[in-house]
Write an enzyme that holds these catalytic residues in place. Structure first.
Site, PDB file in Angstrom:
ATOM      1  CB  CYS A 108      48.001 106.130  85.573  1.00 42.21           C
ATOM      2  SG  CYS A 108      49.350 106.128  86.768  1.00 42.21           S
ATOM      3  CG  HIS A 161      51.743 106.130  83.093  1.00 43.97           C
ATOM      4  ND1 HIS A 161      50.831 106.984  83.664  1.00 43.97           N
ATOM      5  CD2 HIS A 161      51.227 105.787  81.892  1.00 43.97           C
ATOM      6  CE1 HIS A 161      49.814 107.166  82.831  1.00 43.97           C
ATOM      7  NE2 HIS A 161      50.021 106.442  81.761  1.00 43.97           N
ATOM      8  CG  HIS A 173      47.314 105.954  79.292  1.00 48.79           C
ATOM      9  ND1 HIS A 173      48.346 106.853  79.403  1.00 48.79           N
ATOM     10  CD2 HIS A 173      46.916 106.035  77.992  1.00 48.79           C
ATOM     11  CE1 HIS A 173      48.577 107.431  78.239  1.00 48.79           C
ATOM     12  NE2 HIS A 173      47.721 106.941  77.367  1.00 48.79           N
TER      13      HIS A 173
END
Length: 202
Positions: A108, A161, A173
């Site tokens: 990510c 994240h 993502h």
């Protein structure tokens, strides 16, 4: 010597309570389980096992149709933010690899770092928590395409994240080993629960 019945009962209770306390309580975070009455989709995890545990549900795809993203029609879009979104979409389908930063595999924060490198923007850190401490804070109502959206307490405590807001209530993502780089609705129940905030770096 004969043991009185009440003494035998005390010994038995103590023994059983010892067994109960010795059994560990499994508090492993498994986002693919039922949560809040919704069938939870399999989501990102930078330390996710290759196969879910036996009590897992069959995951359903978490991606949205990227063709519905029209940055040009978003009144809040800026030239810089639009470039970030368009570059991110070029990596859609790239497989997930922890620590990766390229077409052969990416995670990510590696996706964000790679996009900024591709566009020759300022160099950004390859870590979600460090990215969260960069740029300017943005409220949820003021999100613009190209802003970074952050999530907390997923596979570990704290900021864990990051994705790129793409407009139309969607973000791009590096999700997990099954889906790789994908487009997901920001309104997904899992991401709503773990939403931590947004930053503008460009």
């Amino acid at each position: 010597m004969r043991i009185a019945p009440f003494l035998f009962g005390l010994i038995l209770v103590a023994d059983l309570s010892g067994i109960a306390s010795a059994a560990p309580i499994n508090r492993t975070h498994r986002p693919w389980l039922m949560m809040g009455g919704h069938k939870q989709r399999e989501v990102f995890s930078e330390s996710e096992p290759e196969t879910p545990q036996s009590d897992s549900l069959t995951p359903t795809p978490s991606s949205s149709d990227s063709r519905s993203i029209t940055v040009e029609n978003d009144p809040r879009a800026t030239p810089e933010g639009s470039k970030v979104v368009k570059q991110a979409l070029k990596y859609e389908g790239t497989r997930y690899r922890f620590g990766g930063t390229g077409k052969r595999g990416i995670d990510c924060s590696g996706l964000v770092a790679r996009i900024y490198e591709d566009l020759k923007y300022k160099r950004v850190p390859h870590a979600s928590a460090a990215l969260y401490n960069s740029g300017s804070p943005v409220s949820l109502s003021a999100l613009r395409p190209g802003d970074l959206v952050f999530f907390k307490n997923t596979y570990r405590r704290g900021i864990s994240h990051v994705g790129i807001y793409a407009g139309s209530n969607k973000f791009i993502h590096a999700s997990n080993r099954r889906h790789g780089v994908t487009v997901t609705a920001l309104s997904d129940p899992y991401f709503q629960i773990h939403y931590a905030g947004a930053r503008r770096l460009y």
